[in-house]
Design an enzyme around this catalytic site. Structure first.
Site, PDB file in Angstrom:
ATOM      1  N   GLY A 159      -0.892  34.850  68.830  1.00 37.67           N
ATOM      2  CA  GLY A 159       0.225  35.418  69.414  1.00 37.67           C
ATOM      3  C   GLY A 159       1.462  35.073  68.752  1.00 37.67           C
ATOM      4  O   GLY A 159       1.345  34.090  67.492  1.00 37.67           O
ATOM      5  N   LYS A 160       2.547  35.484  69.322  1.00 38.46           N
ATOM      6  CA  LYS A 160       4.030  34.987  68.409  1.00 38.46           C
ATOM      7  C   LYS A 160       4.785  34.500  69.716  1.00 38.46           C
ATOM      8  O   LYS A 160       5.162  35.349  70.720  1.00 38.46           O
ATOM      9  CB  LYS A 160       4.602  36.126  67.882  1.00 38.46           C
ATOM     10  CG  LYS A 160       5.376  36.042  66.841  1.00 38.46           C
ATOM     11  CD  LYS A 160       5.652  37.193  65.853  1.00 38.46           C
ATOM     12  CE  LYS A 160       6.590  36.812  64.851  1.00 38.46           C
ATOM     13  NZ  LYS A 160       7.471  38.187  64.376  1.00 38.46           N
ATOM     14  N   GLY A 161       5.379  33.059  69.425  1.00 39.11           N
ATOM     15  CA  GLY A 161       6.188  32.734  70.576  1.00 39.11           C
ATOM     16  C   GLY A 161       7.789  32.888  70.061  1.00 39.11           C
ATOM     17  O   GLY A 161       7.838  33.593  68.954  1.00 39.11           O
ATOM     18  N   PHE A 163       9.657  30.952  68.883  1.00 41.51           N
ATOM     19  CA  PHE A 163       9.843  29.997  67.472  1.00 41.51           C
ATOM     20  C   PHE A 163       8.969  29.890  66.533  1.00 41.51           C
ATOM     21  O   PHE A 163       8.954  29.417  65.394  1.00 41.51           O
ATOM     22  CB  PHE A 163      10.096  28.432  68.233  1.00 41.51           C
ATOM     23  CG  PHE A 163      11.314  28.141  68.908  1.00 41.51           C
ATOM     24  CD1 PHE A 163      12.516  28.241  68.538  1.00 41.51           C
ATOM     25  CD2 PHE A 163      10.979  27.844  70.309  1.00 41.51           C
ATOM     26  CE1 PHE A 163      13.751  27.999  69.169  1.00 41.51           C
ATOM     27  CE2 PHE A 163      12.152  27.519  70.780  1.00 41.51           C
ATOM     28  CZ  PHE A 163      13.368  27.699  70.606  1.00 41.51           C
ATOM     29  N   GLY A 164       7.968  31.005  66.497  1.00 43.75           N
ATOM     30  CA  GLY A 164       7.119  31.190  65.640  1.00 43.75           C
ATOM     31  C   GLY A 164       5.645  31.642  66.060  1.00 43.75           C
ATOM     32  O   GLY A 164       5.340  32.065  67.208  1.00 43.75           O
ATOM     33  N   VAL A 166       1.331  31.558  66.369  1.00 44.49           N
ATOM     34  CA  VAL A 166       0.102  30.730  67.019  1.00 44.49           C
ATOM     35  C   VAL A 166      -1.160  31.137  66.212  1.00 44.49           C
ATOM     36  O   VAL A 166      -1.521  32.594  66.466  1.00 44.49           O
ATOM     37  CB  VAL A 166       0.217  30.680  68.261  1.00 44.49           C
ATOM     38  CG1 VAL A 166      -0.891  29.740  68.861  1.00 44.49           C
ATOM     39  CG2 VAL A 166       1.469  30.552  69.141  1.00 44.49           C
ATOM     40  N   ASP A 276       8.855  25.454  85.518  1.00 43.10           N
ATOM     41  CA  ASP A 276       8.633  26.825  85.100  1.00 43.10           C
ATOM     42  C   ASP A 276       7.446  27.581  85.290  1.00 43.10           C
ATOM     43  O   ASP A 276       6.645  28.145  84.306  1.00 43.10           O
ATOM     44  CB  ASP A 276       9.155  26.951  83.734  1.00 43.10           C
ATOM     45  CG  ASP A 276       9.576  28.330  83.003  1.00 43.10           C
ATOM     46  OD1 ASP A 276       9.771  29.256  83.814  1.00 43.10           O
ATOM     47  OD2 ASP A 276       9.927  28.524  81.915  1.00 43.10           O
ATOM     48  N   LYS A 278       4.792  30.258  86.490  1.00 42.05           N
ATOM     49  CA  LYS A 278       4.898  31.801  86.410  1.00 42.05           C
ATOM     50  C   LYS A 278       3.540  32.337  85.536  1.00 42.05           C
ATOM     51  O   LYS A 278       3.253  31.428  84.674  1.00 42.05           O
ATOM     52  CB  LYS A 278       6.103  32.370  85.993  1.00 42.05           C
ATOM     53  CG  LYS A 278       6.360  32.110  84.455  1.00 42.05           C
ATOM     54  CD  LYS A 278       7.629  32.746  83.833  1.00 42.05           C
ATOM     55  CE  LYS A 278       7.931  32.286  82.401  1.00 42.05           C
ATOM     56  NZ  LYS A 278       9.154  32.836  81.835  1.00 42.05           N
ATOM     57  N   ASN A 281       3.238  31.729  81.770  1.00 41.26           N
ATOM     58  CA  ASN A 281       3.126  30.408  81.211  1.00 41.26           C
ATOM     59  C   ASN A 281       1.339  29.714  81.404  1.00 41.26           C
ATOM     60  O   ASN A 281       1.317  28.673  81.088  1.00 41.26           O
ATOM     61  CB  ASN A 281       3.994  29.352  81.770  1.00 41.26           C
ATOM     62  CG  ASN A 281       5.438  29.436  81.300  1.00 41.26           C
ATOM     63  OD1 ASN A 281       5.612  30.028  79.876  1.00 41.26           O
ATOM     64  ND2 ASN A 281       6.543  29.041  81.672  1.00 41.26           N
ATOM     65  N   ASP A 294       2.612  25.510  78.962  1.00 41.95           N
ATOM     66  CA  ASP A 294       3.859  25.862  78.706  1.00 41.95           C
ATOM     67  C   ASP A 294       4.769  24.797  79.119  1.00 41.95           C
ATOM     68  O   ASP A 294       4.778  24.601  80.434  1.00 41.95           O
ATOM     69  CB  ASP A 294       4.496  26.865  78.736  1.00 41.95           C
ATOM     70  CG  ASP A 294       5.503  27.453  77.677  1.00 41.95           C
ATOM     71  OD1 ASP A 294       6.486  26.795  77.270  1.00 41.95           O
ATOM     72  OD2 ASP A 294       5.335  28.679  77.242  1.00 41.95           O
ATOM     73  N   THR A 312      12.344  30.709  85.990  1.00 39.53           N
ATOM     74  CA  THR A 312      12.367  32.071  85.908  1.00 39.53           C
ATOM     75  C   THR A 312      13.013  32.643  87.048  1.00 39.53           C
ATOM     76  O   THR A 312      12.515  32.231  88.357  1.00 39.53           O
ATOM     77  CB  THR A 312      11.003  32.399  85.612  1.00 39.53           C
ATOM     78  OG1 THR A 312      10.437  31.963  84.577  1.00 39.53           O
ATOM     79  CG2 THR A 312      11.053  33.983  85.695  1.00 39.53           C
TER      80      THR A 312
HETATM   81  P1  ATP Z   1       7.580  29.994  74.613  1.00 36.39           P
HETATM   82  O1  ATP Z   1       6.177  29.458  74.812  1.00 36.39           O
HETATM   83  O2  ATP Z   1       8.344  29.725  73.219  1.00 36.39           O
HETATM   84  O3  ATP Z   1       8.349  30.302  75.611  1.00 36.39           O
HETATM   85  P2  ATP Z   1       5.591  32.205  74.202  1.00 36.39           P
HETATM   86  O4  ATP Z   1       4.830  31.706  75.454  1.00 36.39           O
HETATM   87  O5  ATP Z   1       5.735  33.620  73.969  1.00 36.39           O
HETATM   88  O6  ATP Z   1       6.877  31.497  74.171  1.00 36.39           O
HETATM   89  P3  ATP Z   1       3.849  30.432  72.663  1.00 36.39           P
HETATM   90  O7  ATP Z   1       3.634  29.506  73.804  1.00 36.39           O
HETATM   91  O8  ATP Z   1       4.336  30.019  71.259  1.00 36.39           O
HETATM   92  O9  ATP Z   1       4.836  31.579  72.864  1.00 36.39           O
HETATM   93  O10 ATP Z   1       2.742  31.468  72.329  1.00 36.39           O
HETATM   94  C1  ATP Z   1       2.536  32.803  71.837  1.00 36.39           C
HETATM   95  C2  ATP Z   1       1.245  33.388  72.293  1.00 36.39           C
HETATM   96  O11 ATP Z   1       0.202  32.436  71.417  1.00 36.39           O
HETATM   97  C3  ATP Z   1       0.875  33.167  73.722  1.00 36.39           C
HETATM   98  O12 ATP Z   1       1.739  34.065  74.503  1.00 36.39           O
HETATM   99  C4  ATP Z   1      -0.444  33.277  73.614  1.00 36.39           C
HETATM  100  O13 ATP Z   1      -1.055  34.539  73.268  1.00 36.39           O
HETATM  101  C5  ATP Z   1      -1.048  32.550  72.394  1.00 36.39           C
HETATM  102  N1  ATP Z   1      -1.233  31.060  72.417  1.00 36.39           N
HETATM  103  C6  ATP Z   1      -0.340  30.102  72.734  1.00 36.39           C
HETATM  104  N2  ATP Z   1      -1.018  28.920  72.853  1.00 36.39           N
HETATM  105  C7  ATP Z   1      -2.301  29.158  72.884  1.00 36.39           C
HETATM  106  C8  ATP Z   1      -3.515  28.404  73.059  1.00 36.39           C
HETATM  107  N3  ATP Z   1      -3.531  27.188  73.230  1.00 36.39           N
HETATM  108  N4  ATP Z   1      -4.508  28.835  72.990  1.00 36.39           N
HETATM  109  C9  ATP Z   1      -4.626  30.350  72.731  1.00 36.39           C
HETATM  110  N5  ATP Z   1      -3.711  31.123  72.648  1.00 36.39           N
HETATM  111  C10 ATP Z   1      -2.329  30.554  72.655  1.00 36.39           C
HETATM  112 MG    MG Z   2       4.326  29.378  75.729  1.00 33.06          MG
END
Ligand code: ATP
Ligand code: MG
Length: 417
Positions: A159-161, A163-164, A166, A276, A278, A281, A294, A312
């Site tokens: 996935g993409k968060g 800040f970058g 994953v 937070d 929801k 997360n 999260d 939220t």
């Molecule tokens: P943020 O946490 O910065 O608010 P976000 O939830 O969109 O934003 P990340 O937590 O960085 O972003 O994760 C991006 C995506 O990567 C998630 O939505 C999820 O699909 C996947 N991901 C993150 N952490 C894990 C994990 N531990 N195991 C499997 N997939 C993950």
């Molecule tokens: Mg997240």
């Protein structure tokens, strides 16, 4: 309609609405009634508008996780407790980035994203660089082994968060741990002024050990990025499931709330307020067990009553809407909202006429439980969505509530079945 309400609230609500609008959140984070409820919602932890832009829509994100799960496999148990049970993925079209199977386990195909990232940003220097020089191998107490990007084989993107990216990764060293490697760009963290928040998130998460909370095994950094080694959640995001199903059955909802209550109980015992909660997360482990993933808005607050606006919009409790101090009881309110959203497919205070109206409804505790919801579940929701924080059902009681006990499986695993 719940009976607990408050008196004149419009002034406080308007102030708050303005505050939220000024932060550039309003239109983005309000779920649109009548449309798909389960588009991923940005965390207020990433309030600056720039940061919410990275929040891809559900449609855009379907190739990232969950869909290619084929079977489970065991990896030899390791001392650090890193992921033992992991997902085997069938890759039909292996490219040059394809990794070899180890112990019969594939981590999928790497897309080169860590190198080709369009905006890795400038090198961060000075005081902030020091603040972001995060390395779990250099911690005074309980240091981990030394890690760097070369320690891993990189697999498929998860996935993409904001800040970058994953990635699913595997350590090159024996016994080939599987983990989710989350990359955070330092320049973006600095630009958004959230260095302290990121440090806090890491500090909190590295000390937590609970089956329903994603473990943080270690972290390291290079010139431009911080990397977090997270427990791999094999079944991906819960909100994707919710959006696929529309709403969950009573049994499934009850089991998730049971696990949430257990995890929150643990967090509160450590004086951590999540703030937070929801569906966005929450992640799912390989057995369908719920994992809080999260900690962007968590706060470590021993005996402290906070006044910061966070959470939220749909999940904000009245005390936050009204600008009062708040305590760990905010998580009880959010648990009530979550229960409602699981069972009904939309949060209870959502309003077609916008954010202001939502806040007014929250402040008046103005919600209605549809008749499709069982009396036991309705009872739990109404005991959690209570205006006075101290009158909300405590977590110990949530765990004993008839609607929770009724569906709890006899086996120790609380995974969805
Ligand atoms: P943020 O946490 O910065 O608010 P976000 O939830 O969109 O934003 P990340 O937590 O960085 O972003 O994760 C991006 C995506 O990567 C998630 O939505 C999820 O699909 C996947 N991901 C993150 N952490 C894990 C994990 N531990 N195991 C499997 N997939 C993950
Ligand atoms: Mg997240």
């Amino acid at each position: 309609m719940a009976s607990n309400s408050t008196t004149s609230t419009s002034q406080a609500v308007e102030t708050l609405t303005k505050q939220i609008s000024d932060m550039g959140l309003a239109s983005k984070s309000t779920r649109q009634p009548g449309t798909s409820h389960h588009q991923k919602q940005p965390s207020q932890s990433k309030l600056p508008t720039k940061l919410t832009a990275g929040n891809a829509s559900l449609k855009d994100r379907t190739n990232t996780s969950g869909s290619t799960v084929a079977k489970h496999a065991n990896v030899p148990h390791v001392k650090s407790g890193l992921s033992k049970q992991i997902t085997v993925v069938n890759e039909s079209n292996p490219k040059s980035g394809t990794t070899k199977d180890v112990n019969g386990v594939s981590i999928g195909t790497y897309d080169g994203g860590l190198e080709s990232d369009e905006n890795p940003g400038p090198v961060v220097e000075g005081e902030v660089a020091e603040a972001l020089a995060l390395d779990s191998s250099k911690l005074g107490e309980r240091p981990t082994r030394e890690w760097n990007l070369h320690s891993f084989e990189i697999g498929r993107p998860l996935g993409k968060g904001k800040f970058g990216r994953v990635y699913m990764v595997r350590t090159k060293c024996e016994p080939h741990y599987i983990t989710a490697l989350k990359c955070l760009h330092k320049s973006e963290i600095v630009e958004s002024g959230v260095e302290k928040q990121v440090r806090r998130e890491i500090e909190i998460q590295r000390n937590l050990r609970h089956p329903n909370i994603i473990r943080l095994y270690g972290f390291f950094h290079d010139e431009k990025r911080i990397f977090l080694m997270l427990e791999f959640a094999g079944k991906g995001e819960l909100y994707k499931q919710l959006s696929k199903c529309g709403k969950f059955s009573e049994k499934r909802s009850s089991r998730y709330i049971d696990q949430m209550a257990d995890a929150l109980s643990y967090l509160h015992s450590k004086h951590v307020i999540h703030r937070d909660i929801k569906p966005e997360n929450l992640l799912l482990g390989i057995n369908g067990e719920l994992k809080i993933g999260d900690f962007g808005w968590s706060v470590h607050a021993p005996g402290n009553r906070r006044k910061t606006l966070c959470g939220t919009p749909d999940y904000l409790p009245p005390e936050m809407v009204l600008g009062k101090t708040h305590s760990e009881k905010v998580d009880l309110w959010a648990l009530g909202v979550l229960t409602y959203e699981f069972l009904c497919g939309a949060p209870p205070f959502e309003c077609s006429s916008g954010l202001n109206a939502t806040y007014k409804r929250i402040a008046k505790v103005d919600f209605r439980v549809p008749s499709s919801v069982s009396p036991e579940a309705k009872d739990l929701i109404e005991r959690l969505l209570v205006f006075v924080p101290d009158r909300r059902l405590p977590l110990t009681e949530v765990l004993k509530h008839p609607w929770i006990v009724k569906y709890r499986s006899r086996s120790s695993s609380k995974g969805e079945s």
